[in-house]
Design an enzyme around this catalytic site. Structure first.
Site, PDB file in Angstrom:
ATOM      1  N   ASP A 160      34.671  39.748  39.428  1.00 13.97           N
ATOM      2  CA  ASP A 160      35.474  38.628  38.697  1.00 13.97           C
ATOM      3  C   ASP A 160      35.322  37.399  39.807  1.00 13.97           C
ATOM      4  O   ASP A 160      34.705  37.462  40.827  1.00 13.97           O
ATOM      5  CB  ASP A 160      36.961  38.839  38.572  1.00 13.97           C
ATOM      6  CG  ASP A 160      37.532  38.537  37.355  1.00 13.97           C
ATOM      7  OD1 ASP A 160      37.609  37.173  37.226  1.00 13.97           O
ATOM      8  OD2 ASP A 160      37.860  39.071  36.407  1.00 13.97           O
TER       9      ASP A 160
ATOM     10  N   HIS B 297      34.330  34.302  34.614  1.00 16.63           N
ATOM     11  CA  HIS B 297      34.911  35.075  35.562  1.00 16.63           C
ATOM     12  C   HIS B 297      33.838  35.412  36.588  1.00 16.63           C
ATOM     13  O   HIS B 297      33.776  36.411  37.068  1.00 16.63           O
ATOM     14  CB  HIS B 297      35.470  36.344  35.286  1.00 16.63           C
ATOM     15  CG  HIS B 297      36.796  36.012  34.401  1.00 16.63           C
ATOM     16  ND1 HIS B 297      37.972  35.490  35.334  1.00 16.63           N
ATOM     17  CD2 HIS B 297      37.334  35.815  33.081  1.00 16.63           C
ATOM     18  CE1 HIS B 297      38.801  35.345  34.363  1.00 16.63           C
ATOM     19  NE2 HIS B 297      38.460  35.414  33.153  1.00 16.63           N
TER      20      HIS B 297
ATOM     21  N   GLU C 216      37.288  34.176  28.267  1.00 16.58           N
ATOM     22  CA  GLU C 216      37.877  33.165  29.215  1.00 16.58           C
ATOM     23  C   GLU C 216      36.737  32.504  30.055  1.00 16.58           C
ATOM     24  O   GLU C 216      36.702  32.055  31.049  1.00 16.58           O
ATOM     25  CB  GLU C 216      39.010  33.794  30.038  1.00 16.58           C
ATOM     26  CG  GLU C 216      40.201  34.349  29.538  1.00 16.58           C
ATOM     27  CD  GLU C 216      41.057  34.655  30.366  1.00 16.58           C
ATOM     28  OE1 GLU C 216      42.379  34.533  30.223  1.00 16.58           O
ATOM     29  OE2 GLU C 216      40.832  35.433  31.481  1.00 16.58           O
TER      30      GLU C 216
HETATM   31  C1  ACM Z   1      41.612  39.557  29.847  1.00 14.60           C
HETATM   32  O1  ACM Z   1      42.890  39.877  29.867  1.00 14.60           O
HETATM   33  N1  ACM Z   1      41.248  38.376  30.233  1.00 14.60           N
HETATM   34  C2  ACM Z   1      40.526  40.465  29.001  1.00 14.60           C
END
Ligand code: ACM
Ligand code: ZN
Length: 756
Positions: A195, A268, A332
């Protein structure tokens, strides 16, 4: 009669008397997740020193597990006997199903696979005293009730996730986490390894991932929304070596747990890009993220070198993880840099793509093709639906269940992990004493009540729902003890959602099993949260009179309370009937057994105002998953939590403009109306930009100033005479580009409407 016949008669008589179904007073085993089918017989099997287990090599994992569990847990030493036998039964159609038969003379475990037998062993384990869990069972024999159990899972995918990027946990702890999954008949560990805040997996070809990307210079202190922002100034990080990974994967295999690695892309990815800046669109030097949220530095989709990198990473991942599935993230990923990157824009032009969403689809589909060519399948978060779904992808639905519905209707497999029921990083109690969490409110009962099959799916479509998963994101969870606190007991509820058919589920019964199960967790030294002995309250209105009703979950206890703000003690009034509520009061209550207080004290401040208990209508209805205690909860005299928008007092609406009408019953004079909204950009929650108050002869619009505070107060303070009060609350609208969840509809969360 001849001796032989007489002996046979005696044997039958003993079997008959000892193992026939008992009509009353049976002690029902307290198993979690609940069994699908069980009959309890009279009598016991006594497991004692010198007995043995017989199995062929088909059942070696299960039989070894059982041998070790018995011998390590007690003073029983097993020999080569057939007191416990594993039997291959090809008529059991579910590979994870089993039959467990315990008679006075033998324990028979029947299954079609080692996996099914393993779950029989986990059931047997819960029939043994908790001392077996930590080697404190000092005797060399133990009685187990005679019974027959036929059991199989409702869902084939039963998972738990753990984020080790935001905070990292030791290999020893990861093994304990896997142990817990196995005990609860879960079969998948989703390991979130990369991440923005850290890359945690050794990749031999790219050493800077472990040298640089796995460390951040410092970490945010406190909550993301706290102002001013402060950092701890301490370097934080680490990574798992490939040897660590192999050790964990092998360990998990010995408990029939599949480990699914997650390598996040294209978003991420800030940690990876900080080590290899050429992987981003801009090529400039950036740092491993030190705070939480969504970041704009994502993998460049235009440059070939990005794919060379990712394919090489995935080659090593595939060698380490035998799992059929590789999770490639997909969530995201802000497209900000893709919009201004020549390479990304050229890719869009060359391929005739419509926009950056189709570029994301190109990215995911290309990675899917690569993994498919290696015999693997991808799972992605539901954003992988944007711009079209990769042909063979499985969708993990987290932003509600719409993603699951869309994917299943298109014939794709889905796994259900909606934030509303599966995010164990949310608060689990409204107690002020809870450790800092990301926000939200997900109590045990809500997890338990989750139905993984969305209503919109018909029977055929619902076949695509492979199962469910609990997620643990660790931004606010720095220690292993806190991981346990957030996971237990909600994982118990999730295991039952995943394993047990609805007809064998019952929350009250579950809670009493949790009470028993907690002793096993004590033996395992788990740091579980215990909110079983809390008091819950609800306002009830009868004939224009308001009362407050109290209850607690477990049996054989009393609730004692005070209404003057003092702490309840063993002398306080015992609660019997709902308490009248017609003036301001502070109610405190607690659960007592044998004169001793068990849980924490429940406190409710009642603010008696002109709308309490009156008629209220709301259109449209709040979201089903954030319906609080219904419309009446907005005028029950109780304000919601300052930090937990999902509690019983807050109502949540997704994307809708809301109209709320209060009927005071007769015209009266009012002097002020107050309410408040929750702001939580990380959770896509925004206060409205204005609200309109309408009265019988009058109306007024009140602007709501833009604010980063998590609570936004709105007050109307003029004298008016009116019978009806109407609030028009327009939704904030679509979340703007630079914020988390951009492009999606915003949520509105509203609290008590106080009418003075
Ligand atoms: C997530 O909670 N961004 C998958
Ligand atoms: Zn680019």
């Amino acid at each position: 009669m001849p001796i032989k016949k007489f002996t046979v008669f005696i044997v039958f008589a003993v079997l008959f008397w000892s193992c026939q179904q008992k009509p009353s007073e049976v002690i029902v085993p307290q198993i979690i997740p609940n069994l699908q089918n069980q009959s309890i017989m009279e009598g016991n099997f006594v497991l004692r020193d010198g007995m043995g287990i017989q199995n062929d090599s088909d059942f070696s994992i299960s039989a070894d597990f059982l041998k070790n569990f018995i011998q390590d847990g007690s003073h029983i030493t097993l020999k080569e006997n057939d007191d416990i036998v594993f039997v291959k039964d090809t008529s059991i159609s579910n590979v994870e199903g089993y039959v467990l038969e315990i008679s006075t003379s033998q324990i028979r475990i029947k299954a079609n696979s080692d996996q099914g037998a393993f779950y029989a062993v986990q059931t047997l384990r819960q029939l043994l005293p908790v001392g077996f869990e930590n080697g404190s069972f000092y005797k060399n024999e133990v009685a187990i009730p005679c019974l027959k159990i036929e059991d199989e899972p409702r869902f084939q995918y039963r998972g738990m996730h753990l984020d080790v990027a935001r905070h990292m946990f030791s290999v020893e702890f990861i093994k304990k986490y896997i142990d817990a999954l196995a005990m609860l008949k879960m079969n998948t560990f989703h390991w979130h390894l990369t991440d923005d805040q850290g890359w945690r997996l050794e990749i031999k070809k790219y050493p800077k991932l472990q040298e640089l990307a796995s460390y951040r210079d410092q970490t945010l202190v406190g909550h993301f929304s706290d102002q001013p922002t402060t950092y701890d100034g301490k370097r934080y990080g680490g990574f798992y070596t490939q040897e660590d990974i192999k050790e964990v994967v092998a360990y998990a295999q010995k408990q029939h747990i599949t480990v699914i690695p997650e390598i996040e892309m294209p978003g991420h990815a800030q940690a990876a890009i900080s080590a290899y800046p050429e992987l981003g669109c801009r090529g400039d030097s950036i740092k491993v993220a030190q705070t939480w949220g969504v970041f704009e530095d994502i993998f460049c989709a235009g440059k070939e070198s990005t794919f060379t990198f990712l394919e090489s990473v995935l080659d090593e991942v595939i060698d380490l993880f035998p799992s059929e599935y590789v999770h490639i993230g997909g969530d995201e990923a802000p497209k900000t840099h893709w919009k201004t990157c020549d390479a990304c824009q050229n890719r869009i032009k060359d391929l005739g793509l419509k926009d950056e969403h189709e570029l994301q689809n190109y990215f995911i589909t290309r990675i899917e093709k690569y993994l498919n060519s290696k015999g693997r399948q991808i799972i992605g978060w539901d954003e992988i639906l944007e711009g079209g779904l990769a042909p063979n992808a499985t969708v993990m639905s987290w932003r509600g269940t719409n993603g699951a519905v869309e994917a299943a209707k298109a014939g794709h497999n889905v796994i259900m992990t909606p934030t509303s029921h599966c995010y164990f990083d949310y608060y689990q109690s409204t107690n002020e004493g809870e450790p800092l969490a990301i926000g939200g409110y997900l109590p045990l009962e809500k997890v338990y009540g989750f139905n993984p099959i969305p209503e919109e799916l018909n029977q055929d479509e619902s076949q695509y729902v492979l199962g469910v998963q609990g997620n643990l994101w660790t931004e606010y969870i720095p220690t292993e003890r806190q991981v346990e606190y957030m996971v237990f007991p909600r994982i118990l509820a999730m295991s039952e959602v995943a394993w047990t058919n609805p007809e064998y589920k019952n929350y009250e019964d579950f809670v009493s099993r949790v009470e028993t199960f907690n002793m096993r967790l004590d033996a395992l030294a788990k740091n579980y949260a215990n909110h079983l002995y809390e008091v819950e309250g609800a306002l009830i209105t009868e004939k224009e009179q308001s009362f407050y009703a109290l209850k607690t979950l477990t049996k054989d206890k009393v609730i004692r309370y005070t209404t003057n703000g003092s702490e309840p003690n063993e002398q306080s009034v015992i609660y019997e009937d709902p308490i009248p509520f017609n003036e301001n009061m502070t109610l405190k209550a607690a659960v007592f057994k044998n004169g001793k207080q068990l849980g924490t004290t429940f406190t409710e401040h009642f603010n008696y105002h002109k709308a309490v208990g009156k008629k209220i209508t709301i259109s449209p209805d709040p979201s089903k998953v954030y319906a609080g205690s219904g419309a009446q909860g907005l005028i029950n005299g109780i304000s919601g939590s300052d930090t937990r928008y999902g509690d019983k007092e807050w109502l949540g609406f997704w994307g809708d403009d809301v109209g709320i009408t209060i009927d005071l019953g007769e015209e009266m004079e009012i002097n002020a109306i107050k309410t408040r909204f929750h702001n939580g950009q990380g959770q896509w929650i925004y206060a409205p930009k204005y609200i309109e108050f309408q009265f019988d002869h009058d109306s007024q619009i009140i602007e709501v100033p833009d604010s980063n505070d998590i609570l936004v107060l709105v007050e109307f303070d003029k004298k008016v005479r009116t019978r009806y009060i109407k609030l028009i609350v327009p939704n904030y609208g679509i979340i703007p580009e630079e914020y988390q969840g951009s492009g999606n509809k915003a949520w509105t969360f509203i609290d008590e409407i106080i009418v003075n």
